[in-house]
Design an enzyme around this catalytic site. Structure first.
Site, mmCIF file in Angstrom:
data_model
loop_
_atom_site.group_PDB
_atom_site.id
_atom_site.type_symbol
_atom_site.label_atom_id
_atom_site.label_comp_id
_atom_site.label_asym_id
_atom_site.label_seq_id
_atom_site.Cartn_x
_atom_site.Cartn_y
_atom_site.Cartn_z
ATOM 1 N N MET A 1 0.793 -1.311 0.011
ATOM 2 C CA MET A 1 -0.032 0.003 -0.132
ATOM 3 C C MET A 1 0.965 1.234 -0.084
ATOM 4 S SD MET A 1 -2.937 -1.048 2.583
ATOM 5 C CE MET A 1 -4.021 0.441 2.300
ATOM 6 N N ASP A 13 -2.617 -5.139 0.599
ATOM 7 C CA ASP A 13 -2.195 -6.091 1.026
ATOM 8 C C ASP A 13 -2.808 -6.663 2.321
ATOM 9 O OD1 ASP A 13 -0.883 -4.305 2.512
ATOM 10 O OD2 ASP A 13 1.046 -4.644 1.895
#
EC number: 2.7.1.17
Length: 483
Positions: A79, A235
């Protein structure tokens, strides 16, 4: 029919092929490296991700007959990264990654603006996307002026696969431009960060289709028929889908490069004052809330480099029986810390060393320091109303049974290790691809795995670890005062 999950992190990617029941059929892994041109900088060339994806899927297409039956693809990515594209969709500079701390001053400025935390639901951490663009505006103004789109890493892979600019809600939550309650870009937040809505990708729930796989790629990999690409997930939200953390009270501890303690929430309950991340889930109408310590297995790897022993050797030397807390105290702030301190400048420390301190004692101190940092995260989650009877344990660090027994005792919560097979972000991404392609109920698809082993708290050591945790908490302000 089969479904493909692509999970890519800062060191490499894993492509997982599953059948309609989620059972693994085949997988492939490829690796790449981050670059650190200056202290505190962490960058990656997006071309490395694409080369790795091409190579991994080439392998699967060549070796796995079931690959020809792929009908849905989901992508999970690390991210907060900033991929800057010009008007022709060309990458302007290397991606600034989640663990890059160069924009701490910009983050502090944005975080202090009225309404920022209230609308975004989060502290503006230096690793988030918005302060990265503020840094680019200041230090690379010509590139900033040429920036037509800002994509997160997973959204950039979606663009490569489909030709469409689309990000999912969970990933977009870590930009400081999203209203996490409304699940939409906030014009107010964008204006605060000097950005425009047209520079953002379109938004979709993680279970929704982004588009179809580009024809050239379908032909390259021998795929016939319609192949749907899902919006995917950041994730941690993808890992929640893989581990079945969808409802209130479900969650996991992830021992990867960073350490995460995450819980699923059925409502949006931001607590930025507690240093928590409050993000949209990849599943519509749900959220995730997490505390993060930036150096989990990274701390073990750091000690491994110093001692010349592998992480498995170091943790294996501690045996199978949990020891009482050691005298050395380790603060695992090798790259700063998020929960609960939001301190990009604090650095790790080891105190309480003596002539008797050796590799085993240092290993024990590092494992305990990370466990205590996860307890900090748990305290913050409890303050936000979250609670857990059991947590799943995932990530590379979960291979150490000693560490799991330690964390269970420090948290006073049993940890469940999934039984063999595949789980986590790659499976979560595949499940998102299946949901997008089939239109199936994501809640029915994203079920918890079978439990292989339970690590219960060692009650005889609970009081001792409570005392050690209080010493750990007192160490941060003392170390901060001299750094």
């Amino acid at each position: 029919m089969s479904y493909l999950g692509i999970d890519f992190g800062t060191s490499g990617l894993r492509a997982l092929l599953v059948d309609e029941d989620g059972a693994p059929l085949a997988s492939a892994e490829k690796h790449y490296a981050a670059r650190h041109p200056h202290p505190g900088w962490s960058e990656q060339d997006p071309a490395d991700w694409i080369a790795a994806i091409d190579a991994a899927l080439d392998d699967l297409a060549r070796k796995t007959p079931d690959f020809a039956d792929v009908r849905g693809i989901g992508v999970s990515g690390h991210m907060h990264g900033a991929v800057l594209l010009d008007a022709q969709g060309k990458v302007l500079r290397p991606c600034i990654l989640w663990n890059d701390t160069r924009s701490s001053a910009q983050a502090a400025r944005l975080d202090g603006l009225e309404g920022m935390r209230e609308t975004s639901g989060n502290i503006v951490f230096p690793g988030f996307t918005a302060p990265k663009l503020e840094w680019v505006r200041t230090h690379e103004p010509e590139l900033f002026d040429r920036t037509a789109k800002v994509l997160l890493p997973a959204a950039y892979v979606n663009f490569y696969l489909t030709g469409h600019y689309v990000a999912d809600m969970s990933d977009a939550s870590g930009t400081s431009w999203l209203d996490v309650q409304a699940r939409d870009w906030s014009d107010e937040l964008l204006t605060m960060g000097g950005m425009r809505r047209d520079q953002m990708p379109d938004l979709a729930e993680g279970t929704e289709p982004v588009g179809q796989l580009r024809e050239a790629l379908a032909q390259r990999w021998g795929l016939s028929g319609k192949v749907v690409v899902a919006a995917g997930a950041g994730d941690n939200a993808a890992a929640a889908c893989g581990i079945g953390a969808i409802a209130e009270g479900q969650g996991f501890v992830s021992l990867g490069t960073s350490g995460v303690l995450l819980g699923a929430r059925e409502g949006c309950h931001p607590r930025p004052d507690a240093g928590l991340h409050t993000f949209c889930h990849a599943v519509p109408g749900r959220w995730v809330q997490a505390g993060v310590t930036l150096s989990a297995t990274d701390s073990v790897n750091w000690l491994s480099r110093i001692t010349g022993q592998s992480p498995a050797q170091m943790t294996g030397a501690l045996g199978d029986v949990l020891r009482p807390p050691g005298q050395p105290c380790f603060l695992p702030y090798l790259s700063g810390e998020r929960t609960p301190h939001n301190d990009a400048h604090i650095r790790a420390s080891l105190t309480g060393l003596s002539m008797a301190t050796g590799p085993e004692e240092l290993t024990q101190a590092v494992l305990e320091g990370v466990a205590f940092s996860l307890r900090d995260a748990l305290q913050s989650l409890k303050a936000a109303g979250a609670g857990f009877e059991t947590l799943f344990a995932i990530g590379g660090g979960a291979a150490s049974h000693y560490w799991l027994a330690l964390i269970a005792t420090v948290l006073d919560i049993p940890l469940a290790k999934p039984e063999g097979g595949e789980f986590g972000a790659a499976l979560g991404a595949a499940r998102l691809g299946q949901s997008a392609a089939s239109g199936g109920d994501p809640l029915a698809l994203m079920t918890p795995p079978k439990i292989g082993q339970i690590f219960a708290p060692e009650r005889s050591l609970t009081a001792a670890f409570d005392t050690a945790y209080e010493k750990y908490r007192a160490t941060y302000p003392a170390i901060k005062s001299v750094q």
